[in-house]
Design a protein around this motif. Structure first.
Motif, PDB file in Angstrom:
ATOM      1  N   THR A 110       0.620  -1.297   0.047  1.00  0.00           N
ATOM      2  CA  THR A 110      -0.072  -0.076  -0.074  1.00  0.00           C
ATOM      3  C   THR A 110       0.958   1.060   0.031  1.00  0.00           C
ATOM      4  O   THR A 110       1.987   1.261   0.338  1.00  0.00           O
ATOM      5  N   ASP A 111       0.368   2.151  -0.332  1.00  0.00           N
ATOM      6  CA  ASP A 111       0.819   3.478  -0.261  1.00  0.00           C
ATOM      7  C   ASP A 111       1.557   3.884   0.942  1.00  0.00           C
ATOM      8  O   ASP A 111       2.388   4.702   1.219  1.00  0.00           O
ATOM      9  N   ARG A 112       0.591   3.624   2.251  1.00  0.00           N
ATOM     10  CA  ARG A 112       0.801   3.986   3.385  1.00  0.00           C
ATOM     11  C   ARG A 112       2.269   3.089   3.943  1.00  0.00           C
ATOM     12  O   ARG A 112       3.275   3.699   4.442  1.00  0.00           O
ATOM     13  N   GLN A 113       2.538   2.014   3.562  1.00  0.00           N
ATOM     14  CA  GLN A 113       3.468   1.076   3.512  1.00  0.00           C
ATOM     15  C   GLN A 113       4.777   1.836   2.977  1.00  0.00           C
ATOM     16  O   GLN A 113       5.778   2.008   3.414  1.00  0.00           O
ATOM     17  N   ILE A 114       4.757   2.035   1.846  1.00  0.00           N
ATOM     18  CA  ILE A 114       5.734   2.873   0.829  1.00  0.00           C
ATOM     19  C   ILE A 114       5.905   4.335   1.697  1.00  0.00           C
ATOM     20  O   ILE A 114       7.161   4.478   2.012  1.00  0.00           O
ATOM     21  N   LYS A 115       5.061   5.187   2.064  1.00  0.00           N
ATOM     22  CA  LYS A 115       5.356   6.379   2.885  1.00  0.00           C
ATOM     23  C   LYS A 115       6.265   6.130   4.069  1.00  0.00           C
ATOM     24  O   LYS A 115       6.970   6.751   4.448  1.00  0.00           O
ATOM     25  N   ASP A 116       5.689   5.075   4.851  1.00  0.00           N
ATOM     26  CA  ASP A 116       6.566   4.737   6.006  1.00  0.00           C
ATOM     27  C   ASP A 116       7.768   4.426   5.751  1.00  0.00           C
ATOM     28  O   ASP A 116       9.014   4.569   6.573  1.00  0.00           O
ATOM     29  N   THR A 117       8.217   3.527   4.634  1.00  0.00           N
ATOM     30  CA  THR A 117       9.259   3.135   4.496  1.00  0.00           C
ATOM     31  C   THR A 117      10.232   4.423   3.842  1.00  0.00           C
ATOM     32  O   THR A 117      11.459   4.328   4.264  1.00  0.00           O
ATOM     33  N   VAL A 118       9.628   5.093   3.046  1.00  0.00           N
ATOM     34  CA  VAL A 118      10.626   6.427   2.745  1.00  0.00           C
ATOM     35  C   VAL A 118      10.890   7.244   4.155  1.00  0.00           C
ATOM     36  O   VAL A 118      11.839   7.799   4.225  1.00  0.00           O
ATOM     37  N   ALA A 119       9.884   7.435   5.076  1.00  0.00           N
ATOM     38  CA  ALA A 119      10.115   8.104   6.224  1.00  0.00           C
ATOM     39  C   ALA A 119      11.081   7.595   7.041  1.00  0.00           C
ATOM     40  O   ALA A 119      11.781   8.229   7.927  1.00  0.00           O
ATOM     41  N   SER A 120      11.048   6.101   6.853  1.00  0.00           N
ATOM     42  CA  SER A 120      12.296   5.611   7.687  1.00  0.00           C
ATOM     43  C   SER A 120      13.910   5.649   7.009  1.00  0.00           C
ATOM     44  O   SER A 120      14.799   5.002   7.646  1.00  0.00           O
ATOM     45  N   GLY A 121      13.739   6.158   5.848  1.00  0.00           N
ATOM     46  CA  GLY A 121      15.081   6.454   5.248  1.00  0.00           C
ATOM     47  C   GLY A 121      15.286   5.806   3.836  1.00  0.00           C
ATOM     48  O   GLY A 121      16.347   6.234   3.119  1.00  0.00           O
ATOM     49  N   ALA A 122      14.120   5.164   3.232  1.00  0.00           N
ATOM     50  CA  ALA A 122      14.315   4.660   1.814  1.00  0.00           C
ATOM     51  C   ALA A 122      14.533   5.819   0.948  1.00  0.00           C
ATOM     52  O   ALA A 122      13.409   6.784   1.158  1.00  0.00           O
ATOM     53  N   ASN A 123      15.197   5.827  -0.025  1.00  0.00           N
ATOM     54  CA  ASN A 123      15.435   7.051  -1.065  1.00  0.00           C
ATOM     55  C   ASN A 123      15.672   6.760  -2.360  1.00  0.00           C
ATOM     56  O   ASN A 123      16.061   7.449  -3.352  1.00  0.00           O
ATOM     57  N   SER A 124      15.352   5.437  -2.705  1.00  0.00           N
ATOM     58  CA  SER A 124      15.315   4.759  -4.302  1.00  0.00           C
ATOM     59  C   SER A 124      14.460   3.702  -4.354  1.00  0.00           C
ATOM     60  O   SER A 124      13.969   2.970  -3.359  1.00  0.00           O
ATOM     61  N   LEU A 125      14.123   3.473  -5.490  1.00  0.00           N
ATOM     62  CA  LEU A 125      13.295   2.345  -5.807  1.00  0.00           C
ATOM     63  C   LEU A 125      13.916   1.130  -5.373  1.00  0.00           C
ATOM     64  O   LEU A 125      13.131   0.075  -4.989  1.00  0.00           O
ATOM     65  N   THR A 126      15.209   1.045  -5.364  1.00  0.00           N
ATOM     66  CA  THR A 126      15.960  -0.274  -5.013  1.00  0.00           C
ATOM     67  C   THR A 126      15.476  -0.489  -3.485  1.00  0.00           C
ATOM     68  O   THR A 126      15.522  -1.545  -3.066  1.00  0.00           O
ATOM     69  N   ASP A 127      15.629   0.625  -2.678  1.00  0.00           N
ATOM     70  CA  ASP A 127      15.367   0.553  -1.369  1.00  0.00           C
ATOM     71  C   ASP A 127      13.920  -0.095  -1.128  1.00  0.00           C
ATOM     72  O   ASP A 127      13.818  -0.995  -0.214  1.00  0.00           O
ATOM     73  N   LEU A 128      13.219   0.528  -1.972  1.00  0.00           N
ATOM     74  CA  LEU A 128      11.674   0.116  -1.493  1.00  0.00           C
ATOM     75  C   LEU A 128      11.486  -1.462  -2.230  1.00  0.00           C
ATOM     76  O   LEU A 128      10.924  -2.262  -1.424  1.00  0.00           O
ATOM     77  N   GLN A 129      12.215  -1.792  -3.291  1.00  0.00           N
ATOM     78  CA  GLN A 129      12.109  -3.149  -3.532  1.00  0.00           C
ATOM     79  C   GLN A 129      12.580  -4.031  -2.567  1.00  0.00           C
ATOM     80  O   GLN A 129      12.203  -5.076  -2.304  1.00  0.00           O
ATOM     81  N   ALA A 130      13.969  -3.734  -2.056  1.00  0.00           N
ATOM     82  CA  ALA A 130      14.522  -4.483  -1.084  1.00  0.00           C
ATOM     83  C   ALA A 130      13.815  -4.564   0.498  1.00  0.00           C
ATOM     84  O   ALA A 130      13.816  -5.554   1.010  1.00  0.00           O
ATOM     85  N   GLN A 131      13.052  -3.369   0.747  1.00  0.00           N
ATOM     86  CA  GLN A 131      12.381  -3.459   1.993  1.00  0.00           C
ATOM     87  C   GLN A 131      11.004  -3.986   1.840  1.00  0.00           C
ATOM     88  O   GLN A 131      10.589  -4.638   2.910  1.00  0.00           O
ATOM     89  N   LEU A 132      10.579  -3.706   0.951  1.00  0.00           N
ATOM     90  CA  LEU A 132       8.820  -3.955   0.857  1.00  0.00           C
ATOM     91  C   LEU A 132       8.618  -5.061  -0.273  1.00  0.00           C
ATOM     92  O   LEU A 132       7.606  -5.904  -0.440  1.00  0.00           O
ATOM     93  N   GLY A 133       9.494  -5.025  -1.218  1.00  0.00           N
ATOM     94  CA  GLY A 133       9.325  -6.262  -2.465  1.00  0.00           C
ATOM     95  C   GLY A 133       8.254  -5.518  -3.565  1.00  0.00           C
ATOM     96  O   GLY A 133       7.917  -6.155  -4.499  1.00  0.00           O
ATOM     97  N   VAL A 134       7.949  -4.274  -3.393  1.00  0.00           N
ATOM     98  CA  VAL A 134       7.471  -3.648  -4.388  1.00  0.00           C
ATOM     99  C   VAL A 134       8.206  -3.430  -5.636  1.00  0.00           C
ATOM    100  O   VAL A 134       9.295  -3.395  -5.712  1.00  0.00           O
ATOM    101  N   ALA A 135       7.455  -3.596  -6.913  1.00  0.00           N
ATOM    102  CA  ALA A 135       7.879  -3.543  -8.254  1.00  0.00           C
ATOM    103  C   ALA A 135       9.077  -4.667  -8.325  1.00  0.00           C
ATOM    104  O   ALA A 135       9.893  -4.563  -9.185  1.00  0.00           O
TER     105      ALA A 135
END
Ligand code: FES
Length: 65
Positions: free
Chosen positions: A10-35
């Protein structure tokens, strides 16, 4: 709202992950599995990141194909 249907992210999960320091799609992929499946959500997921260049989006999406 779901951003990544393949992985039910969800967008909430992504926003929380960005707030925790993720700053690239690679970070989001690694931490959430998005994309990490079809890649259709990469551009939308990237829109939640602070200022990211177009080339990084295309590279990330291209890596999924
Ligand atoms: S919708 Fe996110 S990987 Fe398919």
């Amino acid at each position: 709202m779901y951003v990544c249907l393949c992985n039910a992210i969800t967008d909430r999960q992504i926003k929380d992950t960005v707030a925790s320091g993720a700053n690239s799609l690679t970070d989001l992929q690694a931490q959430l599995g998005v994309a990490t499946c079809c890649g259709c959500c990469a551009e939308l997921a990237t829109s939640f990141l602070p200022a990211l260049g177009e080339n990084q989006v295309n590279t990330a999406v291209g890596a999924q194909k």
